[in-house]
Design a protein around this motif. Sequence first.
Motif, mmCIF file in Angstrom:
data_model
loop_
_atom_site.group_PDB
_atom_site.id
_atom_site.type_symbol
_atom_site.label_atom_id
_atom_site.label_comp_id
_atom_site.label_asym_id
_atom_site.label_seq_id
_atom_site.Cartn_x
_atom_site.Cartn_y
_atom_site.Cartn_z
ATOM 1 N N ILE A 4 8.554 -8.200 2.280
ATOM 2 C CA ILE A 4 8.104 -9.151 3.643
ATOM 3 C C ILE A 4 8.522 -10.747 3.113
ATOM 4 N N PRO A 5 7.926 -11.058 1.891
ATOM 5 C CA PRO A 5 8.236 -12.569 1.502
ATOM 6 C C PRO A 5 9.529 -13.184 1.691
ATOM 7 N N PHE A 6 10.647 -12.197 1.687
ATOM 8 C CA PHE A 6 12.044 -12.495 1.492
ATOM 9 C C PHE A 6 12.397 -12.676 2.973
ATOM 10 N N PHE A 7 11.633 -12.350 3.911
ATOM 11 C CA PHE A 7 11.893 -12.592 5.531
ATOM 12 C C PHE A 7 11.795 -14.179 5.576
ATOM 13 N N PRO A 8 12.529 -14.551 6.686
ATOM 14 C CA PRO A 8 12.721 -15.938 7.200
ATOM 15 C C PRO A 8 11.187 -16.155 7.705
ATOM 16 N N GLN A 9 10.709 -17.585 7.561
ATOM 17 C CA GLN A 9 9.169 -17.857 7.527
ATOM 18 C C GLN A 9 8.757 -17.437 9.167
ATOM 19 N N PRO A 10 9.353 -17.949 10.260
ATOM 20 C CA PRO A 10 8.840 -17.380 11.370
ATOM 21 C C PRO A 10 8.700 -15.811 11.556
ATOM 22 N N ILE A 11 9.870 -15.122 11.267
ATOM 23 C CA ILE A 11 9.856 -13.584 11.340
ATOM 24 C C ILE A 11 8.416 -13.082 10.162
ATOM 25 N N ARG A 12 8.429 -13.603 8.993
ATOM 26 C CA ARG A 12 7.523 -13.086 8.128
ATOM 27 C C ARG A 12 6.008 -13.464 8.542
ATOM 28 N N GLN A 13 5.770 -14.481 9.184
ATOM 29 C CA GLN A 13 4.472 -14.635 9.616
ATOM 30 C C GLN A 13 4.166 -13.728 10.843
ATOM 31 N N LEU A 14 4.812 -13.428 11.632
ATOM 32 C CA LEU A 14 4.737 -12.223 12.661
ATOM 33 C C LEU A 14 4.551 -10.940 12.033
ATOM 34 N N ALA A 15 5.558 -10.700 11.123
ATOM 35 C CA ALA A 15 5.473 -9.313 10.250
ATOM 36 C C ALA A 15 4.076 -9.069 9.678
ATOM 37 N N GLU A 16 3.593 -10.273 9.236
ATOM 38 C CA GLU A 16 2.552 -10.069 8.170
ATOM 39 C C GLU A 16 1.283 -9.653 9.323
ATOM 40 N N LEU A 17 1.058 -9.695 10.302
ATOM 41 C CA LEU A 17 0.176 -9.530 11.389
ATOM 42 C C LEU A 17 0.200 -7.973 11.920
ATOM 43 N N LEU A 18 1.477 -7.442 11.891
ATOM 44 C CA LEU A 18 1.614 -6.144 12.547
ATOM 45 C C LEU A 18 0.890 -4.879 11.516
ATOM 46 N N PRO A 19 0.667 -3.908 12.243
ATOM 47 C CA PRO A 19 0.410 -2.854 11.426
ATOM 48 C C PRO A 19 1.334 -2.188 10.357
ATOM 49 N N PHE A 20 2.637 -2.597 10.327
ATOM 50 C CA PHE A 20 3.351 -2.121 9.404
ATOM 51 C C PHE A 20 3.160 -2.810 8.136
ATOM 52 N N ALA A 21 2.826 -3.936 8.146
ATOM 53 C CA ALA A 21 2.670 -4.676 6.982
ATOM 54 C C ALA A 21 1.564 -4.248 6.275
ATOM 55 N N ALA A 22 0.686 -3.596 6.856
ATOM 56 C CA ALA A 22 -0.600 -3.197 6.391
ATOM 57 C C ALA A 22 -0.255 -1.648 5.600
ATOM 58 N N MET A 23 0.837 -1.501 5.373
ATOM 59 C CA MET A 23 1.292 -0.440 4.671
ATOM 60 C C MET A 23 2.019 -0.621 3.364
ATOM 61 N N GLN A 24 2.727 -0.371 3.005
ATOM 62 C CA GLN A 24 3.193 -0.493 1.543
ATOM 63 C C GLN A 24 3.469 -2.066 1.125
ATOM 64 N N ASN A 25 3.524 -2.844 2.002
ATOM 65 C CA ASN A 25 3.633 -4.466 1.718
ATOM 66 C C ASN A 25 2.525 -4.877 0.881
ATOM 67 N N VAL A 26 1.124 -4.524 1.174
ATOM 68 C CA VAL A 26 0.135 -5.177 0.803
ATOM 69 C C VAL A 26 -0.304 -4.506 -0.539
ATOM 70 N N PRO A 27 -0.111 -3.329 -0.834
ATOM 71 C CA PRO A 27 -0.596 -2.753 -2.260
ATOM 72 C C PRO A 27 0.515 -3.249 -3.041
ATOM 73 N N LEU A 28 1.525 -3.062 -2.922
ATOM 74 C CA LEU A 28 2.676 -3.332 -3.995
ATOM 75 C C LEU A 28 2.995 -4.905 -4.046
ATOM 76 N N ARG A 29 2.782 -5.587 -3.371
ATOM 77 C CA ARG A 29 2.478 -7.212 -3.545
ATOM 78 C C ARG A 29 1.417 -7.447 -4.409
#
Length: 267
Positions: free
Chosen positions: A197-222
Amino acid sequence: MNKYAALFRIRFIHTLQYRSAAIAGMATQFVWGMMEILAFHAFYQTEASAFPMTIQQTVSYIWMQQAFLSLFMLWFFESEIFEAITSGAIAYELARPLDLYDKWFCQSIANRLAKALLRCVPIFAIAFLLPAPYRLVLPANLATFWLFLLSLLLSLGVVVTVSQLIYISTFYTLSSVGVRVVVGAIGEFLAGGIVPIPFFPQPIRQLAELLPFAAMQNVPLRIYSGNLQGFDAGRSLLLQVFWLITLLLIGKWWLKKALKRVVVQGG
């Protein structure tokens, strides 16, 4: 509670028996992970400072992703649950003294954990021995490691609660293929399964980090890689807890509503 613990144990032991499938999956994941790392490394060689994660953080992210893929993948489902719903065998499930949602939840957790246990150890054994920068490294400190484990468990819970919603949708659609394809494709991308997710463009990244999908592998791996620390890590953990509780309540409510309209016909 004992009956759910027994169900978990039975499912876990049952899945551990499929060693040949685990070996094939492990080999596939190792090769795929190595290909991803080599591709990223080629980009980093041009100008490493242009990327939001260091090469070592990205390498650790990919290796941990492949090691625990069975915990994260949104395209892995229990086919027998779909079959029970579409064939009418769900009537037998309803006759048992078990809460249907809790039964499916325990079953999914056990299967995913068993698959991860079979595949992660060989991947770790190889990834930790590779030369830099392709090597998997340990977290910066013990506190980060424990935070990673907590986040990993929360991530697994969110993945399973989303899967539960797809199972329940089959009561209405009778075919799960469309929902599975759409949720699998969109969810995998927004969870950081294809590109972190950090590689996403900034506006998309900010939205993606609030969605339930970001609460999956994104958080523990980072967290493991060291890309997510301090206040940002704490906020991400709270979002994981929020989405786990929210999706759990929605799933239980929706299943209860769906079961009221179930009609099973037979001779």
